[in-house]
Structures are given as C-alpha cells and as structure tokens.
Scaffold this motif. Structure first.
Motif, mmCIF file in Angstrom:
data_model
loop_
_atom_site.group_PDB
_atom_site.id
_atom_site.type_symbol
_atom_site.label_atom_id
_atom_site.label_comp_id
_atom_site.label_asym_id
_atom_site.label_seq_id
_atom_site.Cartn_x
_atom_site.Cartn_y
_atom_site.Cartn_z
ATOM 1 N N THR A 234 3.521 -1.177 -22.584
ATOM 2 C CA THR A 234 3.041 -1.190 -21.204
ATOM 3 C C THR A 234 3.968 -2.073 -20.384
ATOM 4 O OG1 THR A 234 1.536 -3.037 -21.676
ATOM 5 C CG2 THR A 234 0.652 -0.803 -21.868
ATOM 6 N N VAL A 235 4.121 -1.753 -19.117
ATOM 7 C CA VAL A 235 5.095 -2.453 -18.288
ATOM 8 C C VAL A 235 4.518 -2.702 -16.906
ATOM 9 C CG1 VAL A 235 6.128 -0.242 -17.589
ATOM 10 C CG2 VAL A 235 7.479 -2.333 -17.396
ATOM 11 N N ASP A 236 4.946 -3.786 -16.283
ATOM 12 C CA ASP A 236 4.640 -4.056 -14.883
ATOM 13 C C ASP A 236 5.895 -3.781 -14.064
ATOM 14 O OD1 ASP A 236 2.081 -4.940 -15.444
ATOM 15 O OD2 ASP A 236 2.630 -7.059 -15.499
ATOM 16 N N LEU A 237 5.837 -2.800 -13.182
ATOM 17 C CA LEU A 237 6.945 -2.596 -12.257
ATOM 18 C C LEU A 237 7.075 -3.824 -11.359
ATOM 19 C CD1 LEU A 237 6.154 1.088 -11.221
ATOM 20 C CD2 LEU A 237 7.849 0.322 -12.907
ATOM 21 N N ARG A 238 8.247 -4.041 -10.800
ATOM 22 C CA ARG A 238 8.435 -5.196 -9.910
ATOM 23 C C ARG A 238 7.393 -5.165 -8.782
ATOM 24 N NH1 ARG A 238 14.295 -4.846 -8.087
ATOM 25 N NH2 ARG A 238 14.508 -4.090 -10.217
ATOM 26 N N GLY A 239 6.839 -6.346 -8.506
ATOM 27 C CA GLY A 239 5.796 -6.429 -7.491
ATOM 28 C C GLY A 239 4.400 -6.208 -8.022
ATOM 29 N N PHE A 240 4.294 -5.917 -9.312
ATOM 30 C CA PHE A 240 2.996 -5.621 -9.927
ATOM 31 C C PHE A 240 2.753 -6.560 -11.111
ATOM 32 C CE2 PHE A 240 4.135 -1.849 -7.666
ATOM 33 C CZ PHE A 240 2.944 -1.300 -7.233
ATOM 34 N N GLY A 241 1.487 -6.918 -11.314
ATOM 35 C CA GLY A 241 1.114 -7.706 -12.480
ATOM 36 C C GLY A 241 1.917 -8.993 -12.606
ATOM 37 N N LYS A 242 2.555 -9.165 -13.762
ATOM 38 C CA LYS A 242 3.263 -10.402 -14.075
ATOM 39 C C LYS A 242 4.771 -10.295 -13.888
ATOM 40 C CE LYS A 242 1.517 -12.601 -17.724
ATOM 41 N NZ LYS A 242 0.976 -12.835 -19.090
ATOM 42 N N SER A 243 5.244 -9.165 -13.362
ATOM 43 C CA SER A 243 6.674 -9.040 -13.078
ATOM 44 C C SER A 243 7.027 -9.791 -11.800
ATOM 45 C CB SER A 243 7.077 -7.565 -12.950
ATOM 46 O OG SER A 243 7.095 -6.937 -14.212
ATOM 47 N N ASP A 244 8.315 -9.975 -11.586
ATOM 48 C CA ASP A 244 8.798 -10.695 -10.409
ATOM 49 C C ASP A 244 8.283 -10.016 -9.137
ATOM 50 O OD1 ASP A 244 10.147 -12.163 -8.539
ATOM 51 O OD2 ASP A 244 12.164 -11.716 -9.288
ATOM 52 N N SER A 245 7.632 -10.813 -8.302
ATOM 53 C CA SER A 245 7.094 -10.302 -7.033
ATOM 54 C C SER A 245 7.577 -11.150 -5.862
ATOM 55 C CB SER A 245 5.563 -10.303 -7.060
ATOM 56 O OG SER A 245 5.070 -9.537 -8.137
ATOM 57 N N SER A 246 8.653 -11.909 -6.073
ATOM 58 C CA SER A 246 9.091 -12.876 -5.075
ATOM 59 C C SER A 246 9.976 -12.283 -3.988
ATOM 60 C CB SER A 246 9.862 -14.009 -5.772
ATOM 61 O OG SER A 246 11.045 -13.501 -6.409
ATOM 62 N N MET A 247 10.458 -11.051 -4.171
ATOM 63 C CA MET A 247 11.337 -10.459 -3.172
ATOM 64 C C MET A 247 10.599 -10.172 -1.871
ATOM 65 S SD MET A 247 10.372 -8.480 -5.879
ATOM 66 C CE MET A 247 11.803 -8.328 -6.918
ATOM 67 N N PRO A 248 11.292 -10.245 -0.736
ATOM 68 C CA PRO A 248 10.624 -10.043 0.556
ATOM 69 C C PRO A 248 10.110 -8.637 0.768
ATOM 70 C CG PRO A 248 13.002 -10.198 0.845
ATOM 71 C CD PRO A 248 12.719 -10.587 -0.569
ATOM 72 N N GLU A 249 10.710 -7.655 0.117
ATOM 73 C CA GLU A 249 10.247 -6.271 0.220
ATOM 74 C C GLU A 249 10.575 -5.538 -1.068
ATOM 75 O OE1 GLU A 249 12.218 -4.585 3.576
ATOM 76 O OE2 GLU A 249 14.187 -4.581 2.630
ATOM 77 N N PHE A 250 9.943 -4.417 -1.248
ATOM 78 C CA PHE A 250 10.124 -3.650 -2.472
ATOM 79 C C PHE A 250 10.653 -2.257 -2.123
ATOM 80 C CE2 PHE A 250 6.657 -6.634 -3.019
ATOM 81 C CZ PHE A 250 7.049 -7.327 -4.150
ATOM 82 N N ASP A 251 11.489 -1.748 -3.005
ATOM 83 C CA ASP A 251 12.061 -0.423 -2.826
ATOM 84 C C ASP A 251 11.698 0.410 -4.042
ATOM 85 O OD1 ASP A 251 13.559 1.859 -2.485
ATOM 86 O OD2 ASP A 251 15.415 0.826 -1.981
ATOM 87 N N GLY A 252 10.936 1.478 -3.822
ATOM 88 C CA GLY A 252 10.518 2.323 -4.928
ATOM 89 C C GLY A 252 11.673 2.893 -5.721
ATOM 90 N N GLN A 253 12.840 2.978 -5.126
ATOM 91 C CA GLN A 253 14.004 3.495 -5.829
ATOM 92 C C GLN A 253 14.438 2.569 -6.968
ATOM 93 O OE1 GLN A 253 15.697 6.469 -5.175
ATOM 94 N NE2 GLN A 253 14.112 7.009 -3.712
ATOM 95 N N ASP A 254 13.950 1.324 -6.952
ATOM 96 C CA ASP A 254 14.295 0.374 -8.020
ATOM 97 C C ASP A 254 13.380 0.497 -9.235
ATOM 98 O OD1 ASP A 254 16.373 -0.814 -6.542
ATOM 99 O OD2 ASP A 254 14.965 -2.178 -5.541
ATOM 100 N N PHE A 255 12.232 1.133 -9.083
ATOM 101 C CA PHE A 255 11.243 1.174 -10.158
ATOM 102 C C PHE A 255 11.732 1.892 -11.424
ATOM 103 C CE2 PHE A 255 7.972 0.807 -6.570
ATOM 104 C CZ PHE A 255 7.913 -0.566 -6.690
ATOM 105 N N PRO A 256 12.452 3.010 -11.319
ATOM 106 C CA PRO A 256 12.938 3.630 -12.565
ATOM 107 C C PRO A 256 13.823 2.692 -13.378
ATOM 108 C CG PRO A 256 13.093 5.177 -10.750
ATOM 109 C CD PRO A 256 12.735 3.856 -10.147
ATOM 110 N N GLY A 257 14.607 1.870 -12.690
ATOM 111 C CA GLY A 257 15.449 0.908 -13.396
ATOM 112 C C GLY A 257 14.641 -0.132 -14.142
#
Length: 261
Positions: free
Chosen positions: A50-73
């Motif tokens: 199981t994984v937390d995409l950036r901005g979700f759960g315990k993954s890094d959420s410190s960025m000012p904005e999120f780009d869905g294009q980064d989630f596959p990576g």
C-alpha cells in the motif's frame, strides 16, 4: 518506516505478506490505511503493498501545490525501491489513472493493472464522452451517495463515519488529481506496452456506469472485465469480501499465462 524517494519527495508505503505482488493505489479520499480490509484478507497468499501518494497520508505533503502528473512517479518509486516484478497494480477510482501510467512507465515490473471504478484516463473520444455523461449524473448526488449505498450508510453508520474521516488525514484535494487525465495513454499505447488491463466495476457504481466500463473493455482488445453485483463505487470499503475475491481472482487469472510460460 519504509520510504521511497520520488524525485526528492518522500513517499510512504507498507509491504505485507508474501507471494505474488499486488500494489494498491488509493483514490482522492484515501491513503495506505484505507486498505485495511484488503491487507488482512490477502496477505496470506499475496505480497500486499500500500502506498500514500504525495500529499496523502504519511507521504511528504509540504509542497505548496500538488500536480497529479507526479503521482505515477510516486508509484514507480515504490516499485523500484522494493525491486518488485510481475506486480499487479490495483487502482481505486482516480488512483487507477496513476496506476495505469505507472504500469506503462515500468512494464518490466508491472504485469497487469486493474482499473477499479475508472477508465484509467485512457484517451479515446467515445470513452471521454461516456464518462462525462456519467459524471453529469453523479454530481447531482451528495458526495457520500456517490460512493456508498444509502442502505450501507443507514446500517453501518460507524463505518460510514470512519470512511468520511479517512480523508481528513490528507492535504492534497480532489482537484490536485484531476489533471492526471491530461494527455492520457491511447488504446494503442496500452496494447503496445504488453501490460494486461482489467476493468473492475460495481453494479451500483453511481460515478461510472457499467455500460461505460463495458464499452471500454470492448474497445481495449485483450482486456478483462469484472463486474461485481450490488457493489458501489467504494466497494473495497462497503463490500470487501466481494472486492477481495475479485482482486484475488484477477491476480491469479492475469498471471496464469506468464507463470505457465
């Protein structure tokens, strides 16, 4: 604490059990813990990641904005970190878009992708039109009614409340995932990758109709179709026994030819 590096972003994930690997990719209101009913049921036979995409759960959420294009990576980072091969990626709703793109980025690691309650962002004019029509109907309903049946909400007020609370652990929002659909893969891209695709849908899905999913299956030659009776959009939560059985069946079925080779 297991952490994968996705181009400098810390991605939290968990690995349970042993056997053929299944990696779950959550939707807009989920994170790694949303799969509690899947991990407990499947870890005896399968490796469950199981994984937390950036901005979700315990993954890094410190960025000012999120780009869905980064989630596959983010998914790819976990695949590489754990050196997984012949994985079945299972997406939930819009998480299926990230799962499909990750599979196409790493076909040497991913044997199959299950598009749960989603078309995976496939770029096809007819499918986009059908999905848009489904969404137009879905937005007429309260959000919770799009995801869980009214009967479940009344009978299991406790699990409905917990379901709603899951999203409060996330910083990223639904709109941060929507642009995943931009420049999606074509049917030819998927066929050329060699990655097997299965569509997993619920008969009572209020977000994406069985008719639309069936049409996608017809257009994508060689794909698999699994329709679960009486199951809603969030069937992993409301009808976990049926969902788990479908996932286990797909894991065994989609890998059978490769294992026999």
């Amino acid at each position: 604490m297991p952490i994968a590096d996705s181009d400098g972003t810390s991605i939290y994930y968990e690995r349970h059990g042993s056997g053929p690997a299944i990696l779950f990719v959550h939707g807009s209101g989920g994170h790694h813990a949303a799969w509690w009913q899947q991990v407990a049921a499947l870890r005896e036979e399968f490796t469950v990641v199981t994984v937390d995409l950036r901005g979700f759960g315990k993954s890094d959420s410190s960025m000012p904005e999120f780009d869905g294009q980064d989630f596959p990576g983010d998914v790819v980072a976990v695949l590489d970190q754990e050196d997984l091969t012949d994985v079945m990626l299972v997406g939930q709703s819009i998480g299926s878009v990230a799962a499909l793109r990750a599979g196409l980025l790493r076909p040497e690691r991913v044997g199959s992708v299950v598009l749960g309650h989603s078309l995976g962002g496939i770029s096809h004019p007819e499918l986009k039109e059908l999905a848009a029509a489904d969404r137009a109907e879905a937005v007429k309903l309260p959000v919770i009614d799009r995801l869980l049946t009214k009967g479940f909400q009344q009978e299991r007020a406790d699990l409905t409340f917990l379901f709603q609370q899951m999203g409060t652990f996330n910083v990223a929002r639904m709109q941060d995932l929507r642009n995943l659909d931009t420049n999606g893969p074509s049917l030819d891209d998927i066929r050329d990758s060699g990655v097997k695709v299965a569509f997993l849908a619920g008969e009572k899905d209020a977000v994406l109709s069985v008719k639309t999913v069936t049409r996608a299956h017809e257009l994508l030659a060689g794909s698999h179709l699994e329709i679960v009776p009486d199951a809603p959009h969030s069937m992993y939560w409301e009808t976990p026994e049926k969902y788990n059985a479908a996932v286990a069946h797909l894991r065994r079925t989609l890998t059978a030819p490769k294992e026999a080779a």
